[in-house]
Design a protein around this motif. Sequence first.
Motif, PDB file in Angstrom:
ATOM      1  N   LEU A   1       1.288  -1.234   0.239  1.00  0.00           N
ATOM      2  CA  LEU A   1       0.661   0.197  -0.095  1.00  0.00           C
ATOM      3  C   LEU A   1       1.268   1.744  -0.076  1.00  0.00           C
ATOM      4  CD1 LEU A   1      -2.825  -1.285   2.703  1.00  0.00           C
ATOM      5  CD2 LEU A   1      -2.724  -0.726   0.024  1.00  0.00           C
ATOM      6  N   CYS A   2       1.778   1.132   1.123  1.00  0.00           N
ATOM      7  CA  CYS A   2       2.718   2.639   0.614  1.00  0.00           C
ATOM      8  C   CYS A   2       3.951   2.925  -0.446  1.00  0.00           C
ATOM      9  CB  CYS A   2       2.887   2.309   2.334  1.00  0.00           C
ATOM     10  SG  CYS A   2       5.233   1.363   2.444  1.00  0.00           S
ATOM     11  N   GLY A   3       4.548   1.378  -1.295  1.00  0.00           N
ATOM     12  CA  GLY A   3       5.650   1.696  -2.237  1.00  0.00           C
ATOM     13  C   GLY A   3       7.000   2.235  -1.655  1.00  0.00           C
ATOM     14  N   ALA A   4       7.041   1.740  -0.325  1.00  0.00           N
ATOM     15  CA  ALA A   4       7.760   2.517   0.306  1.00  0.00           C
ATOM     16  C   ALA A   4       9.346   1.518  -0.846  1.00  0.00           C
ATOM     17  CB  ALA A   4       8.423   2.468   1.215  1.00  0.00           C
ATOM     18  N   CYS A   5       8.908   0.178  -1.209  1.00  0.00           N
ATOM     19  CA  CYS A   5       9.665  -0.698  -1.956  1.00  0.00           C
ATOM     20  C   CYS A   5       9.325  -0.650  -3.105  1.00  0.00           C
ATOM     21  CB  CYS A   5       9.042  -2.016  -0.848  1.00  0.00           C
ATOM     22  SG  CYS A   5       7.893  -2.807  -1.873  1.00  0.00           S
ATOM     23  N   THR A   6       8.885   0.200  -3.805  1.00  0.00           N
ATOM     24  CA  THR A   6       8.828   0.131  -5.101  1.00  0.00           C
ATOM     25  C   THR A   6      10.243   0.125  -5.624  1.00  0.00           C
ATOM     26  OG1 THR A   6       6.977   1.414  -5.405  1.00  0.00           O
ATOM     27  CG2 THR A   6       7.932   1.327  -7.099  1.00  0.00           C
ATOM     28  N   SER A   7       9.834  -1.645  -6.683  1.00  0.00           N
ATOM     29  CA  SER A   7      11.262  -1.716  -7.554  1.00  0.00           C
ATOM     30  C   SER A   7      10.499  -2.022  -9.178  1.00  0.00           C
ATOM     31  CB  SER A   7      11.430  -2.748  -6.970  1.00  0.00           C
ATOM     32  OG  SER A   7      12.677  -2.340  -5.483  1.00  0.00           O
ATOM     33  N   HIS A   8      11.399  -2.582  -9.892  1.00  0.00           N
ATOM     34  CA  HIS A   8      10.645  -2.632 -11.274  1.00  0.00           C
ATOM     35  C   HIS A   8      11.107  -3.734 -11.190  1.00  0.00           C
ATOM     36  CE1 HIS A   8      12.739   1.951 -12.937  1.00  0.00           C
ATOM     37  NE2 HIS A   8      11.329   1.904 -11.654  1.00  0.00           N
ATOM     38  N   VAL A   9       9.903  -4.802 -11.882  1.00  0.00           N
ATOM     39  CA  VAL A   9       9.723  -5.932 -12.445  1.00  0.00           C
ATOM     40  C   VAL A   9       9.519  -5.658 -13.689  1.00  0.00           C
ATOM     41  CG1 VAL A   9       8.679  -8.508 -11.994  1.00  0.00           C
ATOM     42  CG2 VAL A   9       9.368  -7.119  -9.394  1.00  0.00           C
TER      43      VAL A   9
ATOM     44  N   VAL B   1      11.841   7.383  -6.590  1.00  0.00           N
ATOM     45  CA  VAL B   1      12.001   7.113  -8.185  1.00  0.00           C
ATOM     46  C   VAL B   1      12.517   6.602  -8.893  1.00  0.00           C
ATOM     47  CG1 VAL B   1      14.235   7.371  -8.318  1.00  0.00           C
ATOM     48  CG2 VAL B   1      14.789   9.051  -6.549  1.00  0.00           C
ATOM     49  N   MET B   2      11.748   4.995  -8.085  1.00  0.00           N
ATOM     50  CA  MET B   2      11.820   4.157  -8.771  1.00  0.00           C
ATOM     51  C   MET B   2       9.950   3.935  -9.954  1.00  0.00           C
ATOM     52  SD  MET B   2      14.386   2.122  -8.751  1.00  0.00           S
ATOM     53  CE  MET B   2      14.145   0.821 -10.048  1.00  0.00           C
ATOM     54  N   ALA B   3       9.534   4.695  -8.793  1.00  0.00           N
ATOM     55  CA  ALA B   3       7.842   4.842  -9.864  1.00  0.00           C
ATOM     56  C   ALA B   3       7.967   5.839 -10.789  1.00  0.00           C
ATOM     57  CB  ALA B   3       6.810   4.789  -8.606  1.00  0.00           C
ATOM     58  N   ALA B   4       8.874   7.258 -10.584  1.00  0.00           N
ATOM     59  CA  ALA B   4       9.132   7.820 -11.327  1.00  0.00           C
ATOM     60  C   ALA B   4       9.885   7.634 -12.336  1.00  0.00           C
ATOM     61  CB  ALA B   4       9.752   9.289 -10.577  1.00  0.00           C
ATOM     62  N   ALA B   5      10.578   6.549 -12.636  1.00  0.00           N
ATOM     63  CA  ALA B   5      11.109   5.962 -13.782  1.00  0.00           C
ATOM     64  C   ALA B   5      10.799   5.502 -14.189  1.00  0.00           C
ATOM     65  CB  ALA B   5      12.854   5.217 -12.841  1.00  0.00           C
TER      66      ALA B   5
END
Length: 156
Positions: free
Chosen positions: A44-52, A106-110
Amino acid sequence: MARYLLRVNGERREVDVDGDTPLLWVLRDELGLTGVKYGCGVGLCGACTSHVDGAAARPCVRTAADSAQTRITTIEGLSRDGDHPVQRAWRELDVAQCGYCQPGQVMAAAALLARDPDPDDAAIEEALRDNVCRCGSYPRIRAAVRRASRIMREER
């Protein structure tokens, strides 16, 4: 326990974990990639957002087994020198306040800029709406996404 071959930040990495182990724990605890932050543990929070496979994803709700045939990129793998246009824009505009959510932001923006190099404000809002910043640095985050977009266009 099983052995899983993961492709993380361009490298093949083998881990011995239970298949239902959250990818977040594999990245942090098994591979030492602590730029991936634990926030809520339920996506829910997005702190772990990475790319898959190039798309923004939440490793806290993916398993090791589900991730074995994917390409995973964490904040550590976005750029070896921290010179990705999003990272440069973040520094230039001094976006971070406490900084905890920033790797996920940053990862969500990228990921957004990879699929839409010139997003409007609505697209930025949509792409980042589920990444929570408790400090409220959302105006600086949006400005940095727009700045990163300009940097990317200038470098073409």
